[in-house]
Design an enzyme around this catalytic site. Structure first.
Site, PDB file in Angstrom:
ATOM      1  N   MET A  88       0.842  -1.197   0.000  1.00  0.00           N
ATOM      2  CA  MET A  88       0.000   0.000   0.000  1.00  0.00           C
ATOM      3  C   MET A  88       0.882   1.253   0.000  1.00  0.00           C
ATOM      4  SD  MET A  88      -3.481  -0.896   1.940  1.00  0.00           S
ATOM      5  CE  MET A  88      -2.960  -0.722   3.616  1.00  0.00           C
ATOM      6  N   HIS A 140       9.007   1.379   3.420  1.00  0.00           N
ATOM      7  CA  HIS A 140      10.076   1.459   4.420  1.00  0.00           C
ATOM      8  C   HIS A 140      10.937   0.200   4.283  1.00  0.00           C
ATOM      9  CE1 HIS A 140       7.598  -1.423   6.501  1.00  0.00           C
ATOM     10  NE2 HIS A 140       6.593  -0.562   6.558  1.00  0.00           N
ATOM     11  N   HIS A 194       9.309  -3.205   3.670  1.00  0.00           N
ATOM     12  CA  HIS A 194       8.917  -3.480   2.283  1.00  0.00           C
ATOM     13  C   HIS A 194      10.156  -3.794   1.432  1.00  0.00           C
ATOM     14  CE1 HIS A 194       5.573  -0.596   3.481  1.00  0.00           C
ATOM     15  NE2 HIS A 194       4.881  -1.639   3.067  1.00  0.00           N
ATOM     16  N   LYS A 250       5.128  -9.686   9.612  1.00  0.00           N
ATOM     17  CA  LYS A 250       4.600  -8.629  10.475  1.00  0.00           C
ATOM     18  C   LYS A 250       3.058  -8.756  10.509  1.00  0.00           C
ATOM     19  CE  LYS A 250       3.811  -4.126  11.646  1.00  0.00           C
ATOM     20  NZ  LYS A 250       2.705  -3.822  10.797  1.00  0.00           N
ATOM     21  N   GLN A 306      -2.492 -12.270   8.010  1.00  0.00           N
ATOM     22  CA  GLN A 306      -2.705 -11.993   6.583  1.00  0.00           C
ATOM     23  C   GLN A 306      -1.959 -13.027   5.729  1.00  0.00           C
ATOM     24  OE1 GLN A 306      -2.567  -7.895   4.838  1.00  0.00           O
ATOM     25  NE2 GLN A 306      -0.540  -8.500   4.208  1.00  0.00           N
ATOM     26  N   SER A 357       6.388   0.014  10.187  1.00  0.00           N
ATOM     27  CA  SER A 357       5.036   0.063   9.634  1.00  0.00           C
ATOM     28  C   SER A 357       4.817   1.451   9.048  1.00  0.00           C
ATOM     29  CB  SER A 357       4.018  -0.186  10.755  1.00  0.00           C
ATOM     30  OG  SER A 357       2.732   0.234  10.345  1.00  0.00           O
ATOM     31  N   ARG A 393       2.241   3.023   9.222  1.00  0.00           N
ATOM     32  CA  ARG A 393       1.444   3.755  10.213  1.00  0.00           C
ATOM     33  C   ARG A 393       2.308   4.452  11.269  1.00  0.00           C
ATOM     34  NH1 ARG A 393      -4.091   2.236  10.219  1.00  0.00           N
ATOM     35  NH2 ARG A 393      -4.478   0.520   8.785  1.00  0.00           N
TER      36      ARG A 393
END
Ligand code: AMP
Length: 285
Positions: free
Chosen positions: A30, A34, A37, A150, A154, A186, A188
């Site tokens: 998405m 960072h 990823h 993480k 999922q 994350s 976020r």
């Protein structure tokens, strides 16, 4: 690096690559990339001939419009990072490419592993994940796709979905990447103040305490949950969503740790929902 916005164009390039006998590795994201990823990108590069990365903030997996709107976005930074990592194809679709106007979204049945944890706390979230990932798989048609542990649940849900639907995609799990202080990276985290980031360290700290207790012989899931809850409340300013120890394969509750177990935490800090986890594997299993 080629940037592709259209789904039919992406599908065409994938088909061409396959016909040339090349292996496609795929990292769905998405964005707001960072090091977590980037670790997936590097592993994908290592394992395949053509590395495809998608950037798509999927509206169907958010529980509130506000969370969706507040999700960090950094398209220019992402493009540069992908270029630097040697990504071959960057797929950046608009939402109509994934969810064509007028097309009904057919619900994909969720596997049992989608029920607890996030399934209970964020109704509809994993439905959205499975929907977007299966649509992306249809377009990108990868040989392998990489997912971070993480988001452990999922990963398990996608693994089961691929099995249930008979898709020929190898799902490759990759380890959790953390800051030097231990915080699970994350997108976020960008929404936290320096103080919030400090408080967030308590999630990984409590998991470290558990890992060391486990090494000393602790096998009681309830005592582990209580200890994490205690540690998080001690630190203040953490609002726990769940703290749980479950079977690492089925994600069902367990009464003792005799097989690999997942310790999973979800908590709010400064209104931002963070998750973290660790795996506990008894010696000799
Ligand atoms: P997202 O952009 O949050 O949807 O994440 C895209 C992929 O990156 C997912 O497979 C995540 O599990 C993975 N990922 C995100 N953060 C980390 C991390 N800290 N370590 C490893 N993988 C991660």
């Amino acid at each position: 690096m080629k940037i592709v916005r259209s789904a039919p164009e992406m599908a065409r390039l994938a088909q061409e690559t396959r016909s040339a006998g090349k292996k496609i590795s795929f990292v769905p994201t998405m964005g707001s990339l960072h090091e977590g990823h980037l670790a997936l990108l590097r592993e994908g590069k290592r394992r395949g001939d053509l590395l495809v990365v998608s950037l798509f903030v999927n509206p169907t997996q958010f529980n509130s419009l506000q969370d969706f709107q507040k999700y960090p976005r950094d398209p220019e930074g992402d493009r540069k990072k992908c270029e630097a990592e040697g990504v071959d194809l960057l797929f950046t679709p608009e939402k109509e490419e994934i969810y064509p106007v007028g097309e009904k979204i057919t619900r994909i049945p969720l596997p049992a592993v989608a029920k607890p944890l996030e399934g209970r706390s964020r109704p509809g979230h994993l439905d959205g994940v499975v929907t977007v990932v299966s649509r992306l798989f249809r377009i990108v048609h990868p040989h392998l796709a990489l997912f971070g542990l993480k988001d452990y649940q999922q990963f398990r849900v996608i693994q089961e979905m691929v099995k249930d639907r008979g898709l020929e995609v190898e799902i490759v799990p990759c380890p959790v990447i953390r800051s030097p202080e231990g915080l699970a990276l994350s997108s976020r985290n960008r929404r936290l103040t320096p103080q919030g980031l400090e408080i967030a360290l308590n999630l990984s700290r409590s998991l470290q305490i558990i890992e060391s207790l486990f090494k000393k012989g602790e096998r009681d899931p309830r005592r582990i949950e209580d200890r994490i809850t205690y540690e998080l409340y001690q630190s203040g300013s953490v609002q726990i969503d769940y703290v749980t120890v479950v079977d690492a394969v089925t994600l069902e509750e367990i009464s003792t740790i005799s097989k690999p177990a997942l310790v999973a935490i979800a908590a709010f800090i400064e209104g931002v929902r963070l998750i973290d986890n660790c795996l506990l594997t008894p010696p000799g299993v």
